[in-house]
Design a protein around this motif. Structure first.
Motif, PDB file in Angstrom:
ATOM      1  N   GLY A 141       0.817  -1.206   0.000  1.00 49.60           N
ATOM      2  CA  GLY A 141       0.000   0.000   0.000  1.00 49.60           C
ATOM      3  C   GLY A 141       0.852   1.258   0.000  1.00 49.60           C
ATOM      4  O   GLY A 141       0.379   2.333   0.333  1.00 49.60           O
ATOM      5  N   THR A 142       2.131   1.103  -0.389  1.00 48.89           N
ATOM      6  CA  THR A 142       3.074   2.217  -0.394  1.00 48.89           C
ATOM      7  C   THR A 142       3.082   2.901  -1.758  1.00 48.89           C
ATOM      8  O   THR A 142       3.196   2.240  -2.796  1.00 48.89           O
ATOM      9  CB  THR A 142       4.496   1.720  -0.066  1.00 48.89           C
ATOM     10  OG1 THR A 142       4.473   1.051   1.201  1.00 48.89           O
ATOM     11  CG2 THR A 142       5.468   2.877   0.002  1.00 48.89           C
ATOM     12  N   ASP A 143       2.973   4.229  -1.751  1.00 45.91           N
ATOM     13  CA  ASP A 143       3.002   5.033  -2.978  1.00 45.91           C
ATOM     14  C   ASP A 143       1.887   4.637  -3.945  1.00 45.91           C
ATOM     15  O   ASP A 143       2.115   4.416  -5.139  1.00 45.91           O
ATOM     16  CB  ASP A 143       4.360   4.927  -3.679  1.00 45.91           C
ATOM     17  CG  ASP A 143       5.491   5.507  -2.841  1.00 45.91           C
ATOM     18  OD1 ASP A 143       5.235   6.481  -2.112  1.00 45.91           O
ATOM     19  OD2 ASP A 143       6.616   4.978  -2.899  1.00 45.91           O
ATOM     20  N   VAL A 144       0.683   4.534  -3.422  1.00 48.27           N
ATOM     21  CA  VAL A 144      -0.484   4.265  -4.272  1.00 48.27           C
ATOM     22  C   VAL A 144      -0.725   5.465  -5.186  1.00 48.27           C
ATOM     23  O   VAL A 144      -0.748   6.612  -4.743  1.00 48.27           O
ATOM     24  CB  VAL A 144      -1.730   3.995  -3.414  1.00 48.27           C
ATOM     25  CG1 VAL A 144      -2.973   3.881  -4.292  1.00 48.27           C
ATOM     26  CG2 VAL A 144      -1.549   2.734  -2.577  1.00 48.27           C
ATOM     27  N   LYS A 145      -0.895   5.186  -6.478  1.00 50.05           N
ATOM     28  CA  LYS A 145      -1.179   6.230  -7.463  1.00 50.05           C
ATOM     29  C   LYS A 145      -2.566   5.975  -8.044  1.00 50.05           C
ATOM     30  O   LYS A 145      -2.727   5.158  -8.956  1.00 50.05           O
ATOM     31  CB  LYS A 145      -0.140   6.214  -8.583  1.00 50.05           C
ATOM     32  CG  LYS A 145       1.289   6.427  -8.119  1.00 50.05           C
ATOM     33  CD  LYS A 145       2.259   6.240  -9.286  1.00 50.05           C
ATOM     34  CE  LYS A 145       3.703   6.286  -8.823  1.00 50.05           C
ATOM     35  NZ  LYS A 145       4.652   5.967  -9.924  1.00 50.05           N
ATOM     36  N   PRO A 146      -3.591   6.632  -7.511  1.00 50.83           N
ATOM     37  CA  PRO A 146      -4.943   6.398  -8.039  1.00 50.83           C
ATOM     38  C   PRO A 146      -5.116   6.993  -9.434  1.00 50.83           C
ATOM     39  O   PRO A 146      -4.621   8.087  -9.723  1.00 50.83           O
ATOM     40  CB  PRO A 146      -5.836   7.107  -7.025  1.00 50.83           C
ATOM     41  CG  PRO A 146      -4.963   8.163  -6.421  1.00 50.83           C
ATOM     42  CD  PRO A 146      -3.574   7.602  -6.411  1.00 50.83           C
ATOM     43  N   ILE A 147      -5.788   6.246 -10.289  1.00 41.93           N
ATOM     44  CA  ILE A 147      -6.015   6.670 -11.671  1.00 41.93           C
ATOM     45  C   ILE A 147      -7.509   6.605 -11.956  1.00 41.93           C
ATOM     46  O   ILE A 147      -8.166   5.597 -11.627  1.00 41.93           O
ATOM     47  CB  ILE A 147      -5.261   5.760 -12.654  1.00 41.93           C
ATOM     48  CG1 ILE A 147      -3.750   5.862 -12.423  1.00 41.93           C
ATOM     49  CG2 ILE A 147      -5.603   6.097 -14.107  1.00 41.93           C
ATOM     50  CD1 ILE A 147      -2.955   4.821 -13.186  1.00 41.93           C
ATOM     51  N   VAL A 148      -8.057   7.638 -12.570  1.00 38.91           N
ATOM     52  CA  VAL A 148      -9.465   7.666 -12.951  1.00 38.91           C
ATOM     53  C   VAL A 148      -9.584   7.311 -14.428  1.00 38.91           C
ATOM     54  O   VAL A 148      -8.975   7.953 -15.284  1.00 38.91           O
ATOM     55  CB  VAL A 148     -10.093   9.046 -12.694  1.00 38.91           C
ATOM     56  CG1 VAL A 148     -11.578   9.040 -13.100  1.00 38.91           C
ATOM     57  CG2 VAL A 148      -9.950   9.439 -11.229  1.00 38.91           C
ATOM     58  N   HIS A 149     -10.362   6.278 -14.718  1.00 36.83           N
ATOM     59  CA  HIS A 149     -10.671   5.886 -16.091  1.00 36.83           C
ATOM     60  C   HIS A 149     -12.080   6.399 -16.375  1.00 36.83           C
ATOM     61  O   HIS A 149     -13.074   5.742 -16.055  1.00 36.83           O
ATOM     62  CB  HIS A 149     -10.585   4.369 -16.249  1.00 36.83           C
ATOM     63  CG  HIS A 149      -9.289   3.780 -15.776  1.00 36.83           C
ATOM     64  ND1 HIS A 149      -8.228   3.489 -16.613  1.00 36.83           N
ATOM     65  CD2 HIS A 149      -8.872   3.443 -14.515  1.00 36.83           C
ATOM     66  CE1 HIS A 149      -7.230   2.990 -15.898  1.00 36.83           C
ATOM     67  NE2 HIS A 149      -7.593   2.951 -14.630  1.00 36.83           N
ATOM     68  N   ASP A 179     -10.823  -3.571 -21.508  1.00 36.90           N
ATOM     69  CA  ASP A 179      -9.881  -4.051 -20.494  1.00 36.90           C
ATOM     70  C   ASP A 179      -9.035  -2.873 -20.033  1.00 36.90           C
ATOM     71  O   ASP A 179      -8.643  -2.019 -20.835  1.00 36.90           O
ATOM     72  CB  ASP A 179      -8.978  -5.136 -21.075  1.00 36.90           C
ATOM     73  CG  ASP A 179      -9.729  -6.425 -21.405  1.00 36.90           C
ATOM     74  OD1 ASP A 179     -10.876  -6.573 -20.943  1.00 36.90           O
ATOM     75  OD2 ASP A 179      -9.157  -7.259 -22.128  1.00 36.90           O
ATOM     76  N   LEU A 180      -8.748  -2.823 -18.739  1.00 35.25           N
ATOM     77  CA  LEU A 180      -7.967  -1.721 -18.171  1.00 35.25           C
ATOM     78  C   LEU A 180      -6.535  -2.189 -17.934  1.00 35.25           C
ATOM     79  O   LEU A 180      -6.265  -2.994 -17.036  1.00 35.25           O
ATOM     80  CB  LEU A 180      -8.598  -1.237 -16.863  1.00 35.25           C
ATOM     81  CG  LEU A 180     -10.030  -0.692 -16.983  1.00 35.25           C
ATOM     82  CD1 LEU A 180     -10.608  -0.399 -15.613  1.00 35.25           C
ATOM     83  CD2 LEU A 180     -10.060   0.557 -17.854  1.00 35.25           C
ATOM     84  N   VAL A 181      -5.616  -1.692 -18.763  1.00 38.42           N
ATOM     85  CA  VAL A 181      -4.191  -2.013 -18.624  1.00 38.42           C
ATOM     86  C   VAL A 181      -3.562  -0.961 -17.714  1.00 38.42           C
ATOM     87  O   VAL A 181      -3.603   0.235 -18.024  1.00 38.42           O
ATOM     88  CB  VAL A 181      -3.496  -2.016 -19.996  1.00 38.42           C
ATOM     89  CG1 VAL A 181      -2.016  -2.378 -19.835  1.00 38.42           C
ATOM     90  CG2 VAL A 181      -4.185  -2.989 -20.943  1.00 38.42           C
ATOM     91  N   LEU A 182      -2.984  -1.402 -16.610  1.00 39.52           N
ATOM     92  CA  LEU A 182      -2.481  -0.443 -15.627  1.00 39.52           C
ATOM     93  C   LEU A 182      -1.070   0.011 -16.019  1.00 39.52           C
ATOM     94  O   LEU A 182      -0.210  -0.812 -16.342  1.00 39.52           O
ATOM     95  CB  LEU A 182      -2.516  -1.056 -14.234  1.00 39.52           C
ATOM     96  CG  LEU A 182      -3.926  -1.526 -13.791  1.00 39.52           C
ATOM     97  CD1 LEU A 182      -3.922  -1.937 -12.339  1.00 39.52           C
ATOM     98  CD2 LEU A 182      -4.986  -0.447 -14.039  1.00 39.52           C
ATOM     99  N   PRO A 183      -0.809   1.308 -15.975  1.00 39.34           N
ATOM    100  CA  PRO A 183       0.374   1.869 -16.659  1.00 39.34           C
ATOM    101  C   PRO A 183       1.719   1.516 -16.056  1.00 39.34           C
ATOM    102  O   PRO A 183       2.716   1.430 -16.780  1.00 39.34           O
ATOM    103  CB  PRO A 183       0.128   3.380 -16.591  1.00 39.34           C
ATOM    104  CG  PRO A 183      -0.808   3.576 -15.448  1.00 39.34           C
ATOM    105  CD  PRO A 183      -1.691   2.369 -15.438  1.00 39.34           C
ATOM    106  N   ASP A 184       1.799   1.304 -14.745  1.00 38.79           N
ATOM    107  CA  ASP A 184       3.109   1.040 -14.149  1.00 38.79           C
ATOM    108  C   ASP A 184       3.522  -0.427 -14.230  1.00 38.79           C
ATOM    109  O   ASP A 184       4.657  -0.770 -13.903  1.00 38.79           O
ATOM    110  CB  ASP A 184       3.127   1.501 -12.683  1.00 38.79           C
ATOM    111  CG  ASP A 184       3.184   3.023 -12.574  1.00 38.79           C
ATOM    112  OD1 ASP A 184       3.387   3.679 -13.617  1.00 38.79           O
ATOM    113  OD2 ASP A 184       3.003   3.539 -11.465  1.00 38.79           O
ATOM    114  N   ASP A 185       2.600  -1.281 -14.646  1.00 32.40           N
ATOM    115  CA  ASP A 185       2.919  -2.687 -14.907  1.00 32.40           C
ATOM    116  C   ASP A 185       1.888  -3.199 -15.900  1.00 32.40           C
ATOM    117  O   ASP A 185       0.778  -3.591 -15.518  1.00 32.40           O
ATOM    118  CB  ASP A 185       2.892  -3.512 -13.621  1.00 32.40           C
ATOM    119  CG  ASP A 185       3.345  -4.958 -13.848  1.00 32.40           C
ATOM    120  OD1 ASP A 185       3.433  -5.377 -15.021  1.00 32.40           O
ATOM    121  OD2 ASP A 185       3.585  -5.667 -12.859  1.00 32.40           O
TER     122      ASP A 185
END
Length: 420
Positions: free
Chosen positions: A97-105, A112-118
């Motif tokens: 839960g460290t450095d959570v970066k919330p993203i709004v789609h 399908d939602l491809v998450l940018p950091d992985d």
């Protein structure tokens, strides 16, 4: 009050509030001996303390155990039971839960939602069935390297937003509304030191459920079980015919458990299970930790008897080896308490309908703070907070579902006043 007033409230800031909260790391630690288990949980609790004071809540306190208490005083002449809304600030130890970066789609259209950091972390429409209800909505995820924290910062944000609205709109009539934010729920210690006399509520609702429109009045009943194997330790160079490794015997016990039933992998609905959660030790002494779960409390004893029978049969094959078998109660099915107070669920179901959803009563294949609170004298079902795919990198929640949860809280407050 006309339902439309609450339902037409707009410009809600619950999503923005939620995205601020998830960036504060509050992961709990099951191996800690302190309470709260991690000091960083208090970082969010302190923020909530100051925000509650700023919106005008009364009796606001962060106590020495990390609980946040607050009151929104009654604004009616009726004698209304004090109702509490409760959520937990900690996030699961299962995922960072460290450095959570919330993203709004925004304006989700079924992709399908491809998450940018992985890019290997993909929230697939075909695998997350509830995404079908989210077309046109705004989906919030993490970036692919952490969990999001919707469990249960969505609930925290919803209660905070509802508290602000109750204070800003005195035309929404209600009795005393109590607020409780707890630490360490994810590791089963969330209400260990809660002060119910200080809280002063008659009934409560946890905001910690999943799909919009759902309310849960049934949990597992839960025990922990521990098998300790006492083996025979001999120098490995001279062990032939003498050594009896407790590690290997423990492994054989686990391998002897049924795989087609009584396991998390083979059960669903109301079916219970026995689940090994850890093995630790040495040749001389090894301990296996289990959780035992069933919606019918009486079945726990049956599952534990079967587990011990497996252990006994395995150990009997090894001369000189002994074992001990211990169980400990964790929590019980809150339905045993809630069925004595049907009005709590009736109001929860009606509030969900008033907020424009089809209400669905569910049981939980798990537990909540509400399970233990119910048996401590504070009957407490669980209402949806809108989060999905908890405890992992694919966790998500929609802005619109959080707004529905806020309005459900407001309708619950008014319904208790109306029916007083």
């Amino acid at each position: 009050m006309d339902n439309s007033f609450i339902n037409n409230l707009s410009n809600l800031s619950v999503a923005e509030r939620f995205m601020r909260y998830v960036q504060i790391d509050t992961q709990s630690d099951p191996n800690s001996v302190t309470f709260p288990s991690t000091a960083k949980q208090l970082n969010l609790s302190k923020v909530l303390l100051e925000e509650l004071k700023a919106i005008g809540a009364q009796d606001v306190e962060l106590d020495e155990n990390g609980y946040v208490y607050a009151t929104i005083p009654s604004n009616t002449t009726k004698d209304v039971p004090a109702i509490c809304f409760c959520s937990h600030v900690d996030t699961s130890p299962d995922c960072s839960g460290t450095d959570v970066k919330p993203i709004v789609h925004s304006n989700y259209q079924g992709q399908d939602l491809v998450l940018p950091d992985d890019n290997a972390v993909v929230i697939r429409f075909a695998e997350h069935k509830d995404l079908a209800d989210q077309i046109g909505n705004d989906i919030i995820t993490a970036s692919g390297t952490t969990l999001l924290g919707a469990d249960d910062k969505a609930g925290v944000a919803e209660i905070m937003e509802a508290a602000k609205l109750l204070i800003e709109h005195p035309e929404i009539k209600h009795g005393d509304i109590k607020i409780l934010f707890t630490p360490d729920e994810e590791i089963g210690r969330g209400v260990d030191f809660v002060n119910l006399e200080r809280l002063g509520a008659k009934f409560a609702y946890t905001m910690d459920g999943e799909k919009a429109g759902t309310i849960e009045d049934e949990t597992f009943s839960a025990d922990a079980a521990t098998i300790t194997i006492h083996g025979v330790s001999v120098h490995p160079g001279f062990a032939k015919g003498k050594m009896q490794s407790a590690i290997k015997i423990a492994s054989k016990i686990v391998d002897s458990l049924p795989t087609d039933r009584l396991s998390p992998e083979s059960t669903s609905g109301k079916q219970g299970f026995v689940h090994p959660t850890g093995i630790s030790g040495s040749v001389e002494k090894t301990t296996i930790s289990f959780i035992v779960r069933d919606h019918d409390t009486a079945n726990l004893e049956k599952h534990e008897a079967e587990l011990e029978a497996v252990a006994k049969a395995v150990v009997a094959q090894y001369p000189g080896v002994t074992y001990t078998f211990d169980t400990k109660e964790q929590y019980r099915n809150m339905k045993e308490v809630l069925d004595q107070y049907p009005q709590i669920m009736e109001i929860g179901l009606e509030a969900i309908e008033r907020a424009g959803m089809k209400a669905e009563r569910r049981s939980i294949r798990g537990g909540t703070d509400g399970s233990r609170l119910s048996f401590m004298g504070l009957p407490c079902p669980n209402i949806f907070a809108g989060g999905h795919a908890f405890h992992g990198k694919m966790e998500w929640v929609s802005k619109q579902d959080m707004e529905k949860a806020v309005k459900t809280i407001l309708h619950i407050a008014t319904l208790w006043e109306e029916k007083a």
